[in-house]
Motif scaffolding. Structure first.
Motif, PDB file in Angstrom:
ATOM      1  N   ILE A  79      72.499  78.601  25.579  1.00 40.92           N
ATOM      2  CA  ILE A  79      71.964  78.420  26.933  1.00 40.92           C
ATOM      3  C   ILE A  79      70.591  79.076  27.048  1.00 40.92           C
ATOM      4  N   ASP A  80      70.467  80.273  26.472  1.00 42.84           N
ATOM      5  CA  ASP A  80      69.201  81.000  26.579  1.00 42.84           C
ATOM      6  C   ASP A  80      68.076  80.317  25.799  1.00 42.84           C
ATOM      7  N   GLU A  81      68.407  79.807  24.647  1.00 42.68           N
ATOM      8  CA  GLU A  81      67.340  79.425  23.720  1.00 42.68           C
ATOM      9  C   GLU A  81      67.092  77.924  23.602  1.00 42.68           C
ATOM     10  N   ALA A  82      68.076  77.112  23.945  1.00 45.78           N
ATOM     11  CA  ALA A  82      67.896  75.685  23.703  1.00 45.78           C
ATOM     12  C   ALA A  82      67.495  74.967  24.983  1.00 45.78           C
ATOM     13  N   ASP A  83      66.961  73.769  24.825  1.00 41.07           N
ATOM     14  CA  ASP A  83      66.638  72.937  25.978  1.00 41.07           C
ATOM     15  C   ASP A  83      67.790  71.993  26.298  1.00 41.07           C
ATOM     16  N   VAL A  84      68.484  71.589  25.265  1.00 37.56           N
ATOM     17  CA  VAL A  84      69.607  70.671  25.423  1.00 37.56           C
ATOM     18  C   VAL A  84      70.746  71.189  24.546  1.00 37.56           C
ATOM     19  N   ILE A  85      71.971  71.097  25.074  1.00 38.54           N
ATOM     20  CA  ILE A  85      73.106  71.608  24.306  1.00 38.54           C
ATOM     21  C   ILE A  85      74.066  70.468  23.999  1.00 38.54           C
ATOM     22  N   VAL A  86      74.397  70.327  22.733  1.00 36.81           N
ATOM     23  CA  VAL A  86      75.447  69.382  22.342  1.00 36.81           C
ATOM     24  C   VAL A  86      76.708  70.208  22.110  1.00 36.81           C
ATOM     25  N   PHE A  87      77.727  69.925  22.910  1.00 36.82           N
ATOM     26  CA  PHE A  87      78.990  70.655  22.793  1.00 36.82           C
ATOM     27  C   PHE A  87      79.933  69.772  21.986  1.00 36.82           C
ATOM     28  N   LEU A  88      80.279  70.247  20.803  1.00 33.25           N
ATOM     29  CA  LEU A  88      81.096  69.439  19.901  1.00 33.25           C
ATOM     30  C   LEU A  88      82.554  69.905  19.936  1.00 33.25           C
ATOM     31  N   THR A  89      83.441  68.934  20.075  1.00 30.54           N
ATOM     32  CA  THR A  89      84.878  69.248  20.086  1.00 30.54           C
ATOM     33  C   THR A  89      85.568  68.378  19.028  1.00 30.54           C
ATOM     34  N   ASN A 108      77.954  76.349  33.842  1.00 31.53           N
ATOM     35  CA  ASN A 108      77.045  77.163  34.650  1.00 31.53           C
ATOM     36  C   ASN A 108      75.610  77.156  34.132  1.00 31.53           C
ATOM     37  N   ALA A 109      75.401  76.517  32.995  1.00 30.76           N
ATOM     38  CA  ALA A 109      74.044  76.477  32.443  1.00 30.76           C
ATOM     39  C   ALA A 109      73.241  75.464  33.216  1.00 30.76           C
ATOM     40  N   ARG A 110      72.050  75.807  33.583  1.00 34.21           N
ATOM     41  CA  ARG A 110      71.208  74.803  34.233  1.00 34.21           C
ATOM     42  C   ARG A 110      70.409  74.050  33.178  1.00 34.21           C
ATOM     43  N   LYS A 111      71.122  73.553  32.216  1.00 33.59           N
ATOM     44  CA  LYS A 111      70.488  72.785  31.144  1.00 33.59           C
ATOM     45  C   LYS A 111      71.387  71.599  30.838  1.00 33.59           C
ATOM     46  N   PRO A 112      70.797  70.502  30.344  1.00 28.98           N
ATOM     47  CA  PRO A 112      71.632  69.342  30.015  1.00 28.98           C
ATOM     48  C   PRO A 112      72.655  69.680  28.926  1.00 28.98           C
ATOM     49  N   VAL A 113      73.910  69.301  29.175  1.00 28.74           N
ATOM     50  CA  VAL A 113      74.964  69.503  28.184  1.00 28.74           C
ATOM     51  C   VAL A 113      75.552  68.137  27.849  1.00 28.74           C
ATOM     52  N   SER A 161      67.859  63.071  27.584  1.00 27.55           N
ATOM     53  CA  SER A 161      67.856  64.308  28.362  1.00 27.55           C
ATOM     54  C   SER A 161      66.538  65.067  28.252  1.00 27.55           C
ATOM     55  N   PHE A 162      65.712  64.708  27.276  1.00 25.07           N
ATOM     56  CA  PHE A 162      64.438  65.415  27.119  1.00 25.07           C
ATOM     57  C   PHE A 162      63.534  65.255  28.341  1.00 25.07           C
ATOM     58  N   SER A 163      63.654  64.099  29.004  1.00 25.39           N
ATOM     59  CA  SER A 163      62.751  63.858  30.122  1.00 25.39           C
ATOM     60  C   SER A 163      62.958  64.874  31.237  1.00 25.39           C
ATOM     61  N   ALA A 164      64.120  65.518  31.235  1.00 24.38           N
ATOM     62  CA  ALA A 164      64.388  66.506  32.270  1.00 24.38           C
ATOM     63  C   ALA A 164      63.666  67.827  32.012  1.00 24.38           C
ATOM     64  N   ILE A 165      63.165  67.985  30.803  1.00 27.61           N
ATOM     65  CA  ILE A 165      62.523  69.261  30.469  1.00 27.61           C
ATOM     66  C   ILE A 165      61.110  69.275  31.027  1.00 27.61           C
ATOM     67  N   VAL A 205      55.301  86.206  35.525  1.00 29.84           N
ATOM     68  CA  VAL A 205      55.601  84.935  36.162  1.00 29.84           C
ATOM     69  C   VAL A 205      56.700  84.256  35.354  1.00 29.84           C
ATOM     70  N   PRO A 206      57.864  84.129  35.949  1.00 28.46           N
ATOM     71  CA  PRO A 206      58.899  83.403  35.218  1.00 28.46           C
ATOM     72  C   PRO A 206      58.395  81.992  34.995  1.00 28.46           C
ATOM     73  N   GLY A 207      58.209  81.633  33.748  1.00 28.31           N
ATOM     74  CA  GLY A 207      57.458  80.430  33.442  1.00 28.31           C
ATOM     75  C   GLY A 207      58.185  79.153  33.775  1.00 28.31           C
ATOM     76  N   THR A 208      59.132  78.806  32.973  1.00 30.24           N
ATOM     77  CA  THR A 208      59.636  77.453  32.987  1.00 30.24           C
ATOM     78  C   THR A 208      61.151  77.492  33.015  1.00 30.24           C
ATOM     79  N   THR A 209      61.706  76.331  32.894  1.00 29.90           N
ATOM     80  CA  THR A 209      63.152  76.256  32.740  1.00 29.90           C
ATOM     81  C   THR A 209      63.618  77.019  31.506  1.00 29.90           C
ATOM     82  N   ARG A 210      62.681  77.252  30.605  1.00 33.39           N
ATOM     83  CA  ARG A 210      63.076  77.926  29.377  1.00 33.39           C
ATOM     84  C   ARG A 210      63.135  79.438  29.529  1.00 33.39           C
TER      85      ARG A 210
END
Ligand code: GDP
Length: 435
Positions: A79-89, A108-113, A161-165, A205-210
């Motif tokens: 969540i902290d380091e990636a822009d998009v998370i693939v959750f594999l099951t 709870n991550a505000r990132k695409p999962v 999902s990249f377009s959301a970044i 200044v908190p920069g970005t979504t990242r």
């Protein structure tokens, strides 16, 4: 480049997926002692979109950690380091408690999962996928990583999902500085010393979504930004797993920078990782200053800096143009010179030379050292012009580019540097044929 992390409990097939998607492993070797898996991320591409993938399975935690707690750490890191998370099951195993725990954190991550269900090789198993709707992460995508089944659907989702970044918009008036170097080289100490010494106006200044945190300061009416100082300004003991992301962090900081401060620890010298990151800065056309830190720890005589510089030039052959400064972040020796040196390199990078001046230089160079004939043919140089800055880019028009020898280009580059300086910046020389 967006960063895509693959998370999931052990044995769901993360590494298989990772290897199926990735094109080539990025060969940055980590210098951390005791690291068994040396490659944790790699470049990948789908539909012309490039991204970097992290295999969080490469993060091995202390043995006393339970599986569940290591899963939590892993998910949090993603969540902290990636822009998009693939959750594999694992579709064969069904939804486990550990899956539910990961899902809880990821919701709870505000990132695409993107939820993928692996090991679905047959039509019959499709039914097993529905159970995964319970995780509350949207449509599960059935895949079979080992056989590359449905990988296209998964990658489509990832790329969509990249377009959301958010794009990072930089202020062109500020000089962006990336402070890079391996852990414990003194990055935090230098940043704090620079900010303390110059009685700066500091704002975070908190920069970005990242969640990158940049620190801004002003000196002599010049605005500077220290990129991604999040971990540096309030330095706690950073955990090993987080440090393992530091390479990716560094590369991203380099991408956003004008000038790279490449920190090298005087007692330790240049490491392989230093070379890789410095090489990346060079290829990216960034300005570079070699900052040798912990100079206070060295036994010195009058020749020490000279010898050290010689060694640096040997180790980092491609960075001949980078100025070298010897500092101690601890005693603050010469730290006060850093902003002016950065400003100087930024100016050198932005320097533009008139075409008429360049052509005088070419004519002089040709008369001193005419290009040797190649296979009985003679290279003719018609003229040279500067096409761009940051880094300075020159186009040399010739009769036949094939006749331009590498060493002759080197000679022209040296002439440019002798005449105009261009200290601290790489130069791009492009040879073009007539028509
Ligand atoms: P980072 O991981 O690159 O941010 O490194 P830190 O700034 O946390 O420094 C790591 C360790 O090296 C700390 O114990 C610092 O006090 C020490 N250190 C940093 N700069 C110097 C220096 O110039 N001289 C000496 N002797 N120690 C230093």
């Amino acid at each position: 480049k967006p960063i895509v992390a693959i998370v999931g409990r052990p044995n769901v097939g993360k590494s298989t997926l990772f290897n199926q998607i990735g094109k080539k492993r990025v060969s940055i070797v980590e210098d951390f002692p005791g690291v068994t898996r040396d490659r944790i991320y790699m470049d990948a591409e789908w539909l012309d979109k490039k991204f970097t993938m992290i295999d969080t399975g490469g993060i091995e935690l202390e043995s006393q950690d339970t599986i569940l707690s290591s899963i939590r750490v892993q998910a949090q890191l993603a969540i902290d380091e990636a822009d998009v998370i693939v959750f594999l099951t694992d579709g064969r195993a069904g939804v486990t408690n550990a899956d539910a725990e990961i899902a809880r954190i990821l919701r709870n991550a505000r990132k695409p999962v993107i939820l993928a269900v692996n090991k679905i090789d047959t039509q019959k198993q499709q039914m097993d996928v529905y159970e995964f709707y319970n995780l509350g992460l949207g449509d599960p995508i059935p895949i079979a990583a080992a056989n590359s089944l449905n990988m296209g659907d998964l990658l489509d989702k990832v790329v969509e999902s990249f377009s959301a970044i958010e794009a990072i918009v930089e202020d062109p008036d500020e000089i962006h500085i990336a402070v890079i170097g391996r852990p414990n080289v003194g990055k935090s100490s230098l940043v704090n010393a620079m900010l303390g010494q110059d009685r700066v106006i500091v704002s975070n200044v908190p920069g970005t979504t990242r969640d990158a945190i940049d620190t801004h300061f002003v000196k002599d009416n010049i605005k500077y930004t220290l990129i991604d100082t999040a971990g540096m300004r309030r330095k706690a003991k950073i955990d090993e797993p987080i440090e393992r992301y530091s390479v990716i962090r560094s590369l991203r900081a380099v991408d956003r920078s004008d000038v790279v401060l490449m920190l090298i620890s005087a007692p330790d010298g240049v490491t392989e990782q230093d070379k890789k990151i410095a090489g990346y800065a060079h290829e990216s056309g960034k300005g570079c200053v070699l900052v040798v830190n912990k100079w206070d720890l060295m036994e010195k005589d009058s020749k020490t800096p000279l010898r050290f510089t010689e060694d640096l030039r040997d180790e980092l052959g491609f960075l001949q143009y980078a100025p070298v400064i010897y500092i101690s972040a601890l005693t603050r020796q010469r730290v006060h010179r850093m902003p002016d040196l950065v400003k100087y390199v930024a100016e050198q990078q932005a320097m533009r030379i008139q075409t008429s001046v360049l052509n005088q230089l070419i004519m002089d160079a040709l008369s001193v050292n005419p290009p040797p004939a190649h296979k009985g043919k003679q290279l003719k140089i018609y003229f040279m012009t500067q096409a761009d800055v940051k880094p300075p880019k020159f186009i040399i028009f010739v009769n036949d580019p094939e006749l331009m020898h590498f060493s002759y280009l080197r000679f022209i580059e040296n002439k440019l540097r002798e005449s105009f300086g261009f200290e601290g910046t790489p130069l791009k020389l492009i040879v073009k044929g007539r028509k």
